[in-house]
Design a protein around this motif. Structure first.
Motif, PDB file in Angstrom:
ATOM      1  N   ILE A  47      49.905  38.067  31.332  1.00 20.62           N
ATOM      2  CA  ILE A  47      48.589  38.329  30.767  1.00 20.62           C
ATOM      3  C   ILE A  47      47.632  37.230  31.210  1.00 20.62           C
ATOM      4  N   GLU A  56      42.354  43.052  32.901  1.00 20.32           N
ATOM      5  CA  GLU A  56      43.379  44.012  33.314  1.00 20.32           C
ATOM      6  C   GLU A  56      42.821  45.126  34.208  1.00 20.32           C
ATOM      7  N   ASP A  57      41.634  44.914  34.750  1.00 21.54           N
ATOM      8  CA  ASP A  57      41.026  45.974  35.551  1.00 21.54           C
ATOM      9  C   ASP A  57      40.713  45.555  36.980  1.00 21.54           C
ATOM     10  N   MET A  83      50.694  40.874  38.427  1.00 24.18           N
ATOM     11  CA  MET A  83      50.105  42.027  37.741  1.00 24.18           C
ATOM     12  C   MET A  83      49.747  43.150  38.719  1.00 24.18           C
TER      13      MET A  83
END
Length: 290
Positions: A47, A56-57, A83
């Motif tokens: 995270i 997160e985009d 990620m």
């Protein structure tokens, strides 16, 4: 695509140039300061929080990691990569290129020509200095930038005292041959995705031997020889850098790679050559995120 530039200076020329280049291609661009990123592993997942917002985009990142922020910056890049975010340079490549000795070792292993270099860890510095026949030498701390931490020792006494001082201060350093015939100049080559996209010759100002533009040096466009172009591409590949600046010295024995910069400044070379290097970075991302 959503693309972030990891930079501590949103007003810096290079950062603004990249942001503008991405915006022209209709990408959503933003600047993230790595020092405000909080990294965590939660329920087995990486995270990244920017201040208190979870990021997160993102589709891709362009790291602009300064020497004072190497460890944290490379950690942020590694977290984003885990990620699934594409990065134009890997965290390992940032770390390896930032350390001048490790970089030289990797280049040597790949048969990339470099100046004669010693790690300054000998118990008897005479052992090192004798290999240079008491000629002038260059002494460099391992993570200096913009010409800082680079010393020309013109005599045996000055070399010995400098090396002893650095050793006493526990500052790691390398000792390198001085390429006198380069006359205070070097060649900066930008390699993106295994291709040379721009090059310039930098010349030191009078009274200095360092050609960095930050130190008042001048620059001009240069046409590379096939050998210089080949060596620059080979050096970038050896370090695994999708984007980098390769600095060459033109010696009597042919081109020598002086160092590799994973975060090359764009202002000097874009201004000198008229080439939009930031746009080529964006195109590199587009080719890899189809």
């Amino acid at each position: 695509m959503n693309i972030a530039v990891l930079s501590r200076g949103s007003s810096l020329y290079s950062t603004k140039s990249i942001i503008n280049a991405g915006a022209i291609k209709k990408h959503t661009m933003e600047v993230l300061d790595p020092t405000y990123c909080t990294l965590s592993i939660e329920n087995g997942n990486p995270i990244v929080r920017y201040y208190d917002e979870i990021i997160e985009d993102l589709d891709a990142i362009i790291p602009r990691i300064g020497a004072s922020n190497t460890y944290l910056g490379s950690s942020v890049v590694r977290h984003f990569e885990s990620m699934g975010v594409f990065s134009v340079v890997s965290p390992e490549a940032i770390l390896q290129s930032r350390d001048k000795w490790i970089c030289t070792q990797i280049l040597s292993k790949a048969n990339v020509p470099v100046p004669k270099t010693f790690l300054g860890n000998a118990s008897d510095f005479d052992t090192i200095l004798s290999e240079f026949n008491r000629a002038p030498i260059i002494i460099k701390i391992l993570e200096g930038t913009h010409g800082n931490g680079v010393i020309l020792a013109e005599t045996y006494k000055s070399a010995l005292s400098t090396m002893q001082t650095l050793q006493t201060a526990n500052v790691p350093f390398i000792v390198q041959e001085f390429i006198e015939e380069s006359n205070g100049s070097d060649v900066r080559i930008i390699v993106i995705d295994g291709e040379v996209v721009a090059a310039m010759k930098r010349q030191s100002k009078d009274g200095d031997f360092r050609s960095n533009l930050h130190r008042g040096g001048s620059s001009e466009i240069i046409k590379l020889t096939p050998e210089e172009e080949h060596i620059a591409i080979k050096a970038a590949k050896a370090l695994g850098l999708g984007v980098c600046g390769v600095d060459l010295l033109q010696s009597k024995n042919g081109p020598l790679v002086l160092e590799i910069n994973s975060t090359p400044g764009l202002e000097g070379i874009e201004t000198t050559t008229g080439i939009n290097i930031a746009q080529k970075m964006i195109s590199y991302i587009e080719r890899n995120k189809r």
